[in-house]
Design a protein around this motif. Structure first.
Motif, PDB file in Angstrom:
ATOM      1  N   ILE A 139       0.207  -7.286   1.799  1.00 57.37           N
ATOM      2  CA  ILE A 139      -1.014  -7.138   0.839  1.00 57.37           C
ATOM      3  C   ILE A 139      -2.292  -6.245   1.679  1.00 57.37           C
ATOM      4  O   ILE A 139      -2.909  -7.154   2.299  1.00 57.37           O
ATOM      5  N   ARG A 140      -2.490  -4.992   1.537  1.00 60.37           N
ATOM      6  CA  ARG A 140      -3.564  -4.428   2.180  1.00 60.37           C
ATOM      7  C   ARG A 140      -4.588  -4.125   0.965  1.00 60.37           C
ATOM      8  O   ARG A 140      -5.107  -4.742   0.274  1.00 60.37           O
ATOM      9  N   GLU A 141      -5.016  -2.694   1.208  1.00 63.61           N
ATOM     10  CA  GLU A 141      -6.117  -2.366   0.309  1.00 63.61           C
ATOM     11  C   GLU A 141      -5.930  -1.583  -0.715  1.00 63.61           C
ATOM     12  O   GLU A 141      -6.863  -1.142  -1.369  1.00 63.61           O
ATOM     13  N   THR A 142      -4.708  -1.153  -0.924  1.00 63.84           N
ATOM     14  CA  THR A 142      -4.218  -0.053  -1.893  1.00 63.84           C
ATOM     15  C   THR A 142      -3.810  -0.571  -3.255  1.00 63.84           C
ATOM     16  O   THR A 142      -3.477   0.002  -4.244  1.00 63.84           O
ATOM     17  N   THR A 143      -3.906  -2.177  -3.158  1.00 66.62           N
ATOM     18  CA  THR A 143      -3.554  -2.535  -4.674  1.00 66.62           C
ATOM     19  C   THR A 143      -4.613  -3.658  -5.151  1.00 66.62           C
ATOM     20  O   THR A 143      -5.188  -4.210  -4.249  1.00 66.62           O
ATOM     21  N   ILE A 176      -5.981   3.380  -9.668  1.00 74.69           N
ATOM     22  CA  ILE A 176      -4.534   3.432  -9.603  1.00 74.69           C
ATOM     23  C   ILE A 176      -4.283   2.634  -8.241  1.00 74.69           C
ATOM     24  O   ILE A 176      -4.614   2.809  -7.081  1.00 74.69           O
ATOM     25  N   SER A 177      -3.198   1.643  -8.327  1.00 76.73           N
ATOM     26  CA  SER A 177      -2.767   0.944  -7.351  1.00 76.73           C
ATOM     27  C   SER A 177      -1.646   1.470  -6.631  1.00 76.73           C
ATOM     28  O   SER A 177      -0.788   2.222  -7.515  1.00 76.73           O
ATOM     29  N   VAL A 178      -1.377   1.766  -5.433  1.00 77.77           N
ATOM     30  CA  VAL A 178      -0.205   2.256  -4.735  1.00 77.77           C
ATOM     31  C   VAL A 178       0.272   1.141  -3.880  1.00 77.77           C
ATOM     32  O   VAL A 178      -0.262   0.463  -3.089  1.00 77.77           O
ATOM     33  N   ILE A 179       1.555   1.124  -3.969  1.00 80.24           N
ATOM     34  CA  ILE A 179       1.994   0.334  -2.898  1.00 80.24           C
ATOM     35  C   ILE A 179       3.626   0.987  -2.258  1.00 80.24           C
ATOM     36  O   ILE A 179       4.096   1.613  -3.172  1.00 80.24           O
ATOM     37  N   GLY A 180       3.544   0.680  -1.242  1.00 81.41           N
ATOM     38  CA  GLY A 180       4.677   1.456  -0.289  1.00 81.41           C
ATOM     39  C   GLY A 180       5.723   0.944  -0.124  1.00 81.41           C
ATOM     40  O   GLY A 180       6.194  -0.486  -0.669  1.00 81.41           O
ATOM     41  N   TYR A 181       6.825   1.000   0.870  1.00 78.79           N
ATOM     42  CA  TYR A 181       7.837   0.448   1.206  1.00 78.79           C
ATOM     43  C   TYR A 181       8.123   0.881   2.654  1.00 78.79           C
ATOM     44  O   TYR A 181       8.348   1.900   3.117  1.00 78.79           O
ATOM     45  N   ASP A 182       8.301  -0.181   3.442  1.00 74.75           N
ATOM     46  CA  ASP A 182       8.928   0.066   5.172  1.00 74.75           C
ATOM     47  C   ASP A 182       7.870  -0.607   5.885  1.00 74.75           C
ATOM     48  O   ASP A 182       8.384  -1.545   6.834  1.00 74.75           O
ATOM     49  N   ASP A 183       6.601  -0.377   5.812  1.00 68.39           N
ATOM     50  CA  ASP A 183       5.482  -0.824   6.826  1.00 68.39           C
ATOM     51  C   ASP A 183       5.828  -0.433   8.102  1.00 68.39           C
ATOM     52  O   ASP A 183       6.200  -1.106   8.817  1.00 68.39           O
ATOM     53  N   ALA A 185      -0.722   0.728   8.554  1.00 67.53           N
ATOM     54  CA  ALA A 185      -2.104  -0.263   8.339  1.00 67.53           C
ATOM     55  C   ALA A 185      -3.307   0.477   8.632  1.00 67.53           C
ATOM     56  O   ALA A 185      -4.316   0.248   8.401  1.00 67.53           O
ATOM     57  N   TRP A 186      -2.980   1.928   9.031  1.00 68.06           N
ATOM     58  CA  TRP A 186      -4.239   2.747   9.325  1.00 68.06           C
ATOM     59  C   TRP A 186      -4.273   3.824   8.564  1.00 68.06           C
ATOM     60  O   TRP A 186      -5.112   4.853   8.815  1.00 68.06           O
ATOM     61  N   TYR A 187      -3.750   3.724   7.234  1.00 68.61           N
ATOM     62  CA  TYR A 187      -3.895   4.678   6.326  1.00 68.61           C
ATOM     63  C   TYR A 187      -5.138   4.357   5.561  1.00 68.61           C
ATOM     64  O   TYR A 187      -6.060   3.398   5.989  1.00 68.61           O
ATOM     65  N   GLN A 188      -5.865   5.438   4.932  1.00 68.88           N
ATOM     66  CA  GLN A 188      -7.124   5.111   4.231  1.00 68.88           C
ATOM     67  C   GLN A 188      -6.965   5.303   2.648  1.00 68.88           C
ATOM     68  O   GLN A 188      -6.957   6.151   2.089  1.00 68.88           O
ATOM     69  N   PRO A 189      -7.160   4.094   1.968  1.00 67.49           N
ATOM     70  CA  PRO A 189      -7.260   2.720   2.311  1.00 67.49           C
ATOM     71  C   PRO A 189      -6.129   2.025   3.301  1.00 67.49           C
ATOM     72  O   PRO A 189      -5.022   2.666   2.660  1.00 67.49           O
ATOM     73  N   PRO A 190      -5.982   1.042   3.980  1.00 68.12           N
ATOM     74  CA  PRO A 190      -4.939   0.570   4.623  1.00 68.12           C
ATOM     75  C   PRO A 190      -3.751   0.327   3.338  1.00 68.12           C
ATOM     76  O   PRO A 190      -4.106  -0.460   2.482  1.00 68.12           O
ATOM     77  N   LEU A 191      -2.522   0.543   3.792  1.00 68.84           N
ATOM     78  CA  LEU A 191      -1.445   0.494   2.601  1.00 68.84           C
ATOM     79  C   LEU A 191      -0.904  -0.989   2.336  1.00 68.84           C
ATOM     80  O   LEU A 191      -0.328  -1.447   3.320  1.00 68.84           O
ATOM     81  N   THR A 192      -0.873  -1.530   1.137  1.00 75.15           N
ATOM     82  CA  THR A 192      -0.118  -2.470   0.811  1.00 75.15           C
ATOM     83  C   THR A 192       1.468  -1.961   0.497  1.00 75.15           C
ATOM     84  O   THR A 192       1.930  -0.992   0.170  1.00 75.15           O
ATOM     85  N   THR A 193       2.298  -2.796   1.096  1.00 79.42           N
ATOM     86  CA  THR A 193       3.718  -2.382   1.318  1.00 79.42           C
ATOM     87  C   THR A 193       4.581  -3.521   1.283  1.00 79.42           C
ATOM     88  O   THR A 193       4.277  -4.598   1.817  1.00 79.42           O
ATOM     89  N   VAL A 194       5.896  -2.973   1.244  1.00 77.06           N
ATOM     90  CA  VAL A 194       7.143  -4.078   1.296  1.00 77.06           C
ATOM     91  C   VAL A 194       7.562  -3.746   2.805  1.00 77.06           C
ATOM     92  O   VAL A 194       8.112  -2.667   3.152  1.00 77.06           O
TER      93      VAL A 194
END
Ligand code: IPT
Length: 264
Positions: free
Chosen positions: A259-263, A203-210, A215-224
């Protein structure tokens, strides 16, 4: 010389990081900042707390409908007021990122990766921003002839994201999940991990805010990304311009996709 900030819950990352940026910029300009936090959903009472302290101008980071914002403006009389989380069509001065283009960019990214089942984990209905992010998600899906897979809801906290995902059975997960803020994404990822579902493999996960942590999530979060530091600084600049009777610069704020590593 004093500015007032009425803010939603500072236990939330985004409002806390916005407040921090506002405080720094205000201090740099020689202004003292008074903060009133609205925990009881009573914007007028929170604003009155600031007015009682004779602030020169007010920044309002509370989720407000147009009519609520107009009432706050009336309450403040001739003092300059700037809104950071209001229905964009409200006839009040605003400084905020567009939610529609941000959520749309997230969906476009997921669609470009080949995902067709795209779920949403949204914030509370009470938030104008949450509703706008959801509308944009629906519209972007429709533009690609996709139907919403699931629409979950939390209260912006990590815990609510965790609980929302646990309520969704592991065999009924979408291929990709847009989460309306990074904090809920943190909890959602924890639940997915508990289910043994690989991110981004299954599953790909994308967040919102940054927020600063994303950047320190595991894996680092792709986000808006909404640059919260910039938002805080901009809002103070615009307020100072109005206090000095100058024309407030109105360069629009834009979100960017990180774009980081969750998507994948
Ligand atoms: C908005 C954040 O995106 C969200 O994560 C949450 O913290 C919310 O605030 C709290 O009200 S940012 C807002 C300026 C639209």
């Amino acid at each position: 010389r004093t500015l007032g900030l009425a803010t939603s819950d500072l236990a939330l990352m985004a409002p806390a990081q916005i407040a921090s940026a506002i405080q720094q910029r205000a201090a740099g300009a020689g202004y003292h900042l008074v903060i009133a936090m609205d925990s009881g959903n009573d914007a007028a009472a929170t604003v009155n707390e600031l007015l009682a302290q004779r602030v020169d101008g007010l920044l309002i980071n509370l989720p407000l409908e147009a009519d609520e914002a107009q009432q706050i403006q009336l309450l403040c009389g001739s003092k300059p007021v700037l809104f950071l989380d209001v229905e964009p069509q409200a006839a009040v001065a605003q400084c905020q990122y567009p939610n529609e283009s941000g959520a749309r960019a997230a969906v476009e990214h997921l669609v470009a990766l080949g995902h067709r089942q795209i779920g949403l984990l949204n914030g509370p209905l009470r938030s104008v921003s949450a509703r706008q992010r959801e509308n944009a998600w629906r519209q972007a899906l429709a533009d690609h002839q996709l139907t919403p897979h699931c629409s979950l809801r939390g209260d912006w906290s990590a815990q609510s994201g965790y609980q929302a995902l646990l309520a969704q059975l592991p065999d009924d997960l979408p291929q990709a999940l847009l989460v309306a803020n990074d904090q809920m994404a943190l909890g959602a990822m924890r639940a997915l991990h508990q289910y043994g579902v690989a991110i981004p493999g299954e599953i790909s996960v994308i967040g919102y805010d940054d927020t600063a942590e994303s950047a320190w999530y595991q894996p680092p979060l792709t986000t808006v990304r909404q640059d919260l530091q910039f938002l805080g600084a901009q809002s103070v600049e615009r307020m100072l311009a109005r206090l000095q009777g100058a024309e407030a610069s109105d360069n629009a704020l834009e979100t960017t996709l990180v774009i980081r590593e969750t998507t994948a």
